[in-house]
Each structure stands twice: as C-alpha cells, then as structure tokens.
Design a protein around this motif. Structure first.
Motif, PDB file in Angstrom:
ATOM      1  N   ALA A  46     -13.295  -0.018  -5.411  1.00  0.00           N
ATOM      2  CA  ALA A  46     -12.563  -1.280  -5.512  1.00  0.00           C
ATOM      3  C   ALA A  46     -11.143  -0.993  -5.977  1.00  0.00           C
ATOM      4  CB  ALA A  46     -13.260  -2.229  -6.476  1.00  0.00           C
ATOM      5  N   LEU A  47     -10.195  -1.629  -5.314  1.00  0.00           N
ATOM      6  CA  LEU A  47      -8.778  -1.502  -5.664  1.00  0.00           C
ATOM      7  C   LEU A  47      -8.174  -2.901  -5.740  1.00  0.00           C
ATOM      8  CD1 LEU A  47      -7.640   1.359  -3.222  1.00  0.00           C
ATOM      9  CD2 LEU A  47      -8.282   1.604  -5.628  1.00  0.00           C
ATOM     10  N   ILE A  48      -7.202  -3.028  -6.629  1.00  0.00           N
ATOM     11  CA  ILE A  48      -6.426  -4.264  -6.677  1.00  0.00           C
ATOM     12  C   ILE A  48      -4.967  -3.861  -6.613  1.00  0.00           C
ATOM     13  CG2 ILE A  48      -5.807  -6.311  -8.016  1.00  0.00           C
ATOM     14  CD1 ILE A  48      -8.547  -6.277  -9.254  1.00  0.00           C
ATOM     15  N   SER A  49      -4.263  -4.418  -5.618  1.00  0.00           N
ATOM     16  CA  SER A  49      -2.853  -4.081  -5.435  1.00  0.00           C
ATOM     17  C   SER A  49      -2.036  -5.359  -5.348  1.00  0.00           C
ATOM     18  CB  SER A  49      -2.658  -3.252  -4.174  1.00  0.00           C
ATOM     19  OG  SER A  49      -2.965  -4.035  -3.034  1.00  0.00           O
ATOM     20  N   THR A  50      -0.748  -5.207  -5.629  1.00  0.00           N
ATOM     21  CA  THR A  50       0.167  -6.331  -5.441  1.00  0.00           C
ATOM     22  C   THR A  50       0.709  -6.277  -4.029  1.00  0.00           C
ATOM     23  OG1 THR A  50       2.007  -5.008  -6.263  1.00  0.00           O
ATOM     24  CG2 THR A  50       0.820  -6.354  -7.867  1.00  0.00           C
ATOM     25  N   SER A  51       1.013  -7.423  -3.495  1.00  0.00           N
ATOM     26  CA  SER A  51       1.487  -7.494  -2.114  1.00  0.00           C
ATOM     27  C   SER A  51       2.970  -7.256  -1.986  1.00  0.00           C
ATOM     28  CB  SER A  51       1.145  -8.862  -1.520  1.00  0.00           C
ATOM     29  OG  SER A  51       1.791  -9.882  -2.278  1.00  0.00           O
ATOM     30  N   GLY A  52       3.660  -7.083  -3.104  1.00  0.00           N
ATOM     31  CA  GLY A  52       5.090  -6.834  -3.040  1.00  0.00           C
ATOM     32  C   GLY A  52       5.916  -8.083  -3.177  1.00  0.00           C
ATOM     33  N   ASN A  53       5.288  -9.222  -3.329  1.00  0.00           N
ATOM     34  CA  ASN A  53       6.036 -10.469  -3.480  1.00  0.00           C
ATOM     35  C   ASN A  53       6.416 -10.765  -4.927  1.00  0.00           C
ATOM     36  OD1 ASN A  53       5.846 -10.974  -0.748  1.00  0.00           O
ATOM     37  ND2 ASN A  53       3.846 -11.996  -0.969  1.00  0.00           N
ATOM     38  N   MET A  57       8.562  -5.635  -8.528  1.00  0.00           N
ATOM     39  CA  MET A  57       7.501  -4.696  -8.185  1.00  0.00           C
ATOM     40  C   MET A  57       7.771  -4.080  -6.817  1.00  0.00           C
ATOM     41  SD  MET A  57       3.941  -6.327  -9.548  1.00  0.00           S
ATOM     42  CE  MET A  57       3.646  -6.519 -11.298  1.00  0.00           C
ATOM     43  N   PRO A  58       7.296  -2.811  -6.619  1.00  0.00           N
ATOM     44  CA  PRO A  58       7.478  -2.171  -5.305  1.00  0.00           C
ATOM     45  C   PRO A  58       6.651  -2.877  -4.232  1.00  0.00           C
ATOM     46  CG  PRO A  58       6.084  -0.829  -6.729  1.00  0.00           C
ATOM     47  CD  PRO A  58       6.608  -1.942  -7.570  1.00  0.00           C
ATOM     48  N   PRO A  59       6.943  -2.554  -2.939  1.00  0.00           N
ATOM     49  CA  PRO A  59       6.207  -3.229  -1.853  1.00  0.00           C
ATOM     50  C   PRO A  59       4.699  -3.095  -1.982  1.00  0.00           C
ATOM     51  CG  PRO A  59       8.062  -2.004  -0.988  1.00  0.00           C
ATOM     52  CD  PRO A  59       7.976  -1.666  -2.443  1.00  0.00           C
ATOM     53  N   GLN A  60       4.191  -1.989  -2.484  1.00  0.00           N
ATOM     54  CA  GLN A  60       2.751  -1.846  -2.680  1.00  0.00           C
ATOM     55  C   GLN A  60       2.530  -1.115  -3.995  1.00  0.00           C
ATOM     56  OE1 GLN A  60      -0.154  -0.634   0.489  1.00  0.00           O
ATOM     57  NE2 GLN A  60      -0.410   1.168  -0.809  1.00  0.00           N
ATOM     58  N   HIS A  61       1.783  -1.735  -4.871  1.00  0.00           N
ATOM     59  CA  HIS A  61       1.544  -1.134  -6.181  1.00  0.00           C
ATOM     60  C   HIS A  61       0.074  -1.347  -6.545  1.00  0.00           C
ATOM     61  CE1 HIS A  61       2.290   0.247 -10.242  1.00  0.00           C
ATOM     62  NE2 HIS A  61       1.697  -0.858 -10.731  1.00  0.00           N
ATOM     63  N   ILE A  62      -0.600  -0.255  -6.920  1.00  0.00           N
ATOM     64  CA  ILE A  62      -1.998  -0.349  -7.317  1.00  0.00           C
ATOM     65  C   ILE A  62      -2.049  -0.775  -8.778  1.00  0.00           C
ATOM     66  CG2 ILE A  62      -4.191   0.870  -7.554  1.00  0.00           C
ATOM     67  CD1 ILE A  62      -3.246   0.537  -4.675  1.00  0.00           C
ATOM     68  N   GLU A  63      -2.570  -1.975  -9.010  1.00  0.00           N
ATOM     69  CA  GLU A  63      -2.677  -2.514 -10.352  1.00  0.00           C
ATOM     70  C   GLU A  63      -3.933  -2.031 -11.071  1.00  0.00           C
ATOM     71  OE1 GLU A  63      -0.567  -4.526 -12.075  1.00  0.00           O
ATOM     72  OE2 GLU A  63       0.891  -4.325 -10.460  1.00  0.00           O
ATOM     73  N   TRP A  64      -4.987  -1.819 -10.253  1.00  0.00           N
ATOM     74  CA  TRP A  64      -6.259  -1.406 -10.867  1.00  0.00           C
ATOM     75  C   TRP A  64      -7.114  -0.724  -9.811  1.00  0.00           C
ATOM     76  CZ3 TRP A  64     -11.244  -2.868  -9.553  1.00  0.00           C
ATOM     77  CH2 TRP A  64     -12.268  -2.487 -10.439  1.00  0.00           C
ATOM     78  N   GLN A  65      -7.943   0.222 -10.270  1.00  0.00           N
ATOM     79  CA  GLN A  65      -8.903   0.877  -9.396  1.00  0.00           C
ATOM     80  C   GLN A  65     -10.193   1.120 -10.156  1.00  0.00           C
ATOM     81  OE1 GLN A  65      -6.843   4.459  -8.276  1.00  0.00           O
ATOM     82  NE2 GLN A  65      -7.753   5.666  -9.933  1.00  0.00           N
ATOM     83  N   SER A  66     -11.294   1.055  -9.466  1.00  0.00           N
ATOM     84  CA  SER A  66     -12.592   1.262 -10.105  1.00  0.00           C
ATOM     85  C   SER A  66     -12.770   2.743 -10.446  1.00  0.00           C
ATOM     86  CB  SER A  66     -13.721   0.796  -9.165  1.00  0.00           C
ATOM     87  OG  SER A  66     -13.723   1.599  -7.984  1.00  0.00           O
TER      88      SER A  66
END
Length: 472
Positions: A101-108, A112-121
């Motif tokens: 499981a990953l949680i990333s930001t969409s860049g909006n 924040m950068p265009p893709q950033h991993i906020e959390w990972q299992s």
C-alpha cells in the motif's frame, strides 16, 4: 505435336481429374475437420479470454476492498498524513509479502513535488518507488499494471481529498499493489486444463465424425462397388437395398442396363435378318449365266460386305458396353489354336500378358480383333510372333509384332485411310483388317502400325481407354 491431357480426356470421354476435393467423402471429411479445428479453438480462445476478464474483475474487487480498509484508517492533521503503525490486513505488515500500500500526493498541494510518497506499508520496504504512479481524478479509481523490480504487478488507485481548516484541501491517492503471479498462476492453470480437455474433445469428435461419415457414406461405397462389378462383368444389375436418395438412381441404372441390352439384341437380330434376307436374292442373281463379268464382280463385293456385317452382328453382344472380361483367357485360347495351325513352318508365338488386364466389352469382339491380327502376323512371320498386353487403371494396351518383311512407311501412312482397301497390301497384313478397324473404332480405341524394333517386321498396337472403351 502431342495433345494436352485435357484434350485427350475430352476425346476419350473420360472426365478430367479435379483432385482430392472432387470426392464427396473427402469433402465431408474436410468439412468436418474444419468445423472441429476452427469451432473448438474459437470456443477455447473465447472461454480463456472470458476467464481472464473474470480473474481481472475479481482482482479489482479484491484490491478495492483492501483500498477501502486502508482509506478507513487514513487521517490528515494540519496538512500532515497520519497512519497507524500496523494495518488490519497482516500482509501489509510483512516485508515483501506481495501486497503493498502506498499513499502519494497528486502534486496539486502547494509546495509539493508532482509526485511525492507520503506513506508506504511495511511490506513495501526494500522496493524502489516507481517513477510514475497513476493519479485518477478526485473521487475516481483506476486499475492497471505496473512493474516492480522488473516483475508485473497490478495496481488499484483511488484519489481522495481531505478538507482542512480555511477550506484547504489535502489531495492524496491511495495505491494498492499486488503481485500478479497469483492471478497469472490461476490463468495458466485454467488455460492448460482448458486446452487439454479441448484437445481430447477434438480427438473424440474427430473419431466420432469419422465413424459417422463412414456409416453415412457406406451406401455410396457399396454403390461404387456394385458399379465396378457391373463394369467388370461380375454382375448384370445393382441388387443392394439402398437408402431412398440412392434407390431411385439404382432403379434408373438397372432400367438403363436392361434397355441397352434389349436394344443391342434387337440391333444384332435386325442386322442379321437384313443380311440373311439379302443373301438369297443375291444368290439367285449370281446364278444367272448371262451376267457380265463386271456384274459378277459387283455381286461378289456385295456378298463380301454382307458377310462382313453378318460377322459383326454375330459378334456384337447385347451387354458389351459394360461387361469386362480377362484378356489373358482370350489370349491363351488364340495362342493354343494358332500354334496348332501354323506348324509348317513352325511359328513360335511368345506372349507377355498382364493377368489383371480387363477388356470392357464382348469376348467375341476381342477374339475377333486379336484373332485377325495374330493370324495376319503368323502369315507374315518367318518364325516368331510376340504378343504383349499391359494395363493400368485407365489404359489397356495390346501390341502384336512379327519378324516378317513388315509394312513400308508409305503403306503405314495409307493403310488406315478411308476408301483404301486393307487387303490391297502384302499378304498377311490386310486380311480382316477392316473388321478389326471397325471393331476397335466402335470401342473408341486406337489402332496404329509401325515397325517392330525387336523383330524387324510389322507391329500393330491397340489401346483402349478403360474409362471410355464402351461400344457405340
């Protein structure tokens, strides 16, 4: 210039060979095989594709359930993602368990950068973050494939947005990734079983189809066999009880056989009666003493013609067009008879006769043909005559050679022309030749004369097409 095979077949009346698919049995077998080889594989591909879609749908539903279980424990506090240490689904807690499981930001999110991993299992530890992850629009999901460390995985992504103070939004995308090996294993197992059973079914259907075709076409095989027996002279009519579709054809053929036989008999009797009725008046005219020499010669010619036609009438059998006889038996009788006649000087008659050779006609006609030619050869020969008979599925060939003086090339080119009397040539080669020529013509055969390479004398060759040597 030699004629083409199609022209030759057209002249002899034999239908051209159109290949294997000209056979009704071959057409049915090919049709059945095409049905099996096309329909069943098509069903196999369809079922396999349907199973793949079903597995894909099941995988999507499974990942969707995992995603909502992760979304349920996801919280955002002061623009900061808060996640528990352990998740309810234990596979997320085991390193490289195959479920991640990953949680990333969409860049909006500003800053924040265009893709950033906020959390990972915890299960994702040891993997490099994929360079690109899908980010569907907020409130929507996406299902696709992705490579992790070179291995195929499936990924289910869902975009959501958490509302903060002062109407601020915190958009995130939750990704559930699962190793595709389990799903591929199911697909491969199903594919193997499917094609194994389809191949077995194709083999069984092929056997059943073949047995069914043989049973269905059995009357046609019997029909062909009986026609062959009639053609070879082993039977006079078709006697088997055929299905309705063939029974009418068999009845019509039997009617045709009877009609043709009766017509031949009437033709023979009428010709014989006509010849006999003319002989008596001619004998009376010939007995007149005051006739001129020219009249006597003309009456003699008429008598000869009548005798010739009588002989033809007597030799023309009513069923000659479809009966078959062994050539070897006729040759044996003639050779024995001629050996007794030509003792002084002794003529040695050598023969090479195919024991399976069949003449499709009347025995008396064949005896007339071979008897005249062999008798002529013995008269012209010094000491030796050779009789050769060969046959194939389509051709019967007869050659008669002698060691006499032979026939000159000039005579060879004229001897068969219309209006030329055959008995005007050297003794031994003209007697009875007109009868032979007429009989061979009536069977659509060919008669030719040349010089014998073996003996140096004359060589007469006869050929009959076995598909067309039925008498006119």
């Amino acid at each position: 210039m030699s004629k083409s095979s199609s022209q030759a077949q057209s002249e002899t009346g034999t239908p051209p060979n159109k290949g294997l698919l000209n056979s009704l049995k071959a057409r049915l077998v090919v049709s059945a095989l095409l049905l099996i080889l096309v329909l069943l594989p098509l069903i196999g591909f369809t079922l396999n594709d349907a199973f793949k879609q079903q597995v894909k749908s099941a995988a999507k539903n499974e990942l969707s359930a995992y995603l909502y279980s992760v979304l349920a424990v996801t919280e955002v506090d002061n623009n900061r993602l808060v996640m528990p240490e352990l998740l309810v689904e234990n596979q997320f807690n085991v390193i490289q368990s195959g479920l991640y499981a990953l949680i990333s930001t969409s860049g909006n999110t500003p800053g924040m950068p265009p893709q950033h991993i906020e959390w990972q299992s915890n299960s994702f530890l040891g993997f490099k973050t994929p360079p690109t992850l899908p980010h569907p629009p907020t409130g929507q999901s996406g299902f696709s494939e992705i490579l992790l460390e070179g291995k195929p995985h499936i990924i289910y992504s869902f975009s959501a947005s958490f509302e903060q103070k002062k109407n601020q939004q915190f958009p995130i995308t939750i990704h559930i990734i699962k190793d595709q090996a389990d799903f591929q294993l199911q697909i491969d197992k199903f594919t193997r079983q499917l094609w194994t059973w389809l191949l077995i079914l194709m083999a069984l259907l092929g056997i059943v189809q073949l047995a069914w075709l043989l049973w269905t076409l059995k009357p046609l095989a019997q029909f062909k066999k009986e026609l062959g027996d009639v053609e070879q002279g082993l039977a006079m009519q078709l006697k088997s009880n055929y299905p309705t579709e063939l029974q009418a054809v068999a009845h019509q053929l039997n009617t045709l056989l009877n009609t043709e036989q009766n017509q031949r008999k009437r033709y023979r009797n009428a010709l014989s009666d006509l010849a006999h009725s003319l002989k008596t008046p001619l004998a009376v005219i010939q007995s007149q003493k005051d006739l001129s020499q020219g009249s006597f010669e003309q009456i003699a010619i008429i008598n000869k013609i009548i005798g010739h036609q009588l002989k033809r009438a007597q030799s023309a059998a009513g069923s000659s067009w479809h009966l078959g006889i062994k050539v070897s038996s006729v040759c044996e009788k003639l050779v024995r008879t001629l050996a007794k006649i030509y003792r002084e000087p002794e003529i040695q008659i050598s023969k090479s006769v195919d024991s399976e050779a069949i003449f499709r006609g009347d025995e008396s006609d064949l005896t007339e043909i071979l008897g005249n030619l062999l008798d002529n050869a013995c008269k012209a020969a010094k000491s030796q005559v050779i009789l050769t008979v060969t046959s194939s599925d389509t051709l019967l060939s007869i050659a008669i050679e002698d060691d006499g003086k032979g026939i000159s090339p000039e005579q060879q080119s004229l001897i068969f022309e219309r209006g030329i009397r055959a008995d005007s040539y050297s003794q031994g080669h003209g007697i009875g030749l007109s009868i032979v020529r007429d009989l061979i013509d009536s069977y659509k055969g060919k008669l030719s004369v040349s010089s014998s390479e073996k003996l140096g004398g004359a060589k007469f060759e006869i050929s009959f097409n076995l598909g067309a040597n039925t008498r006119d």
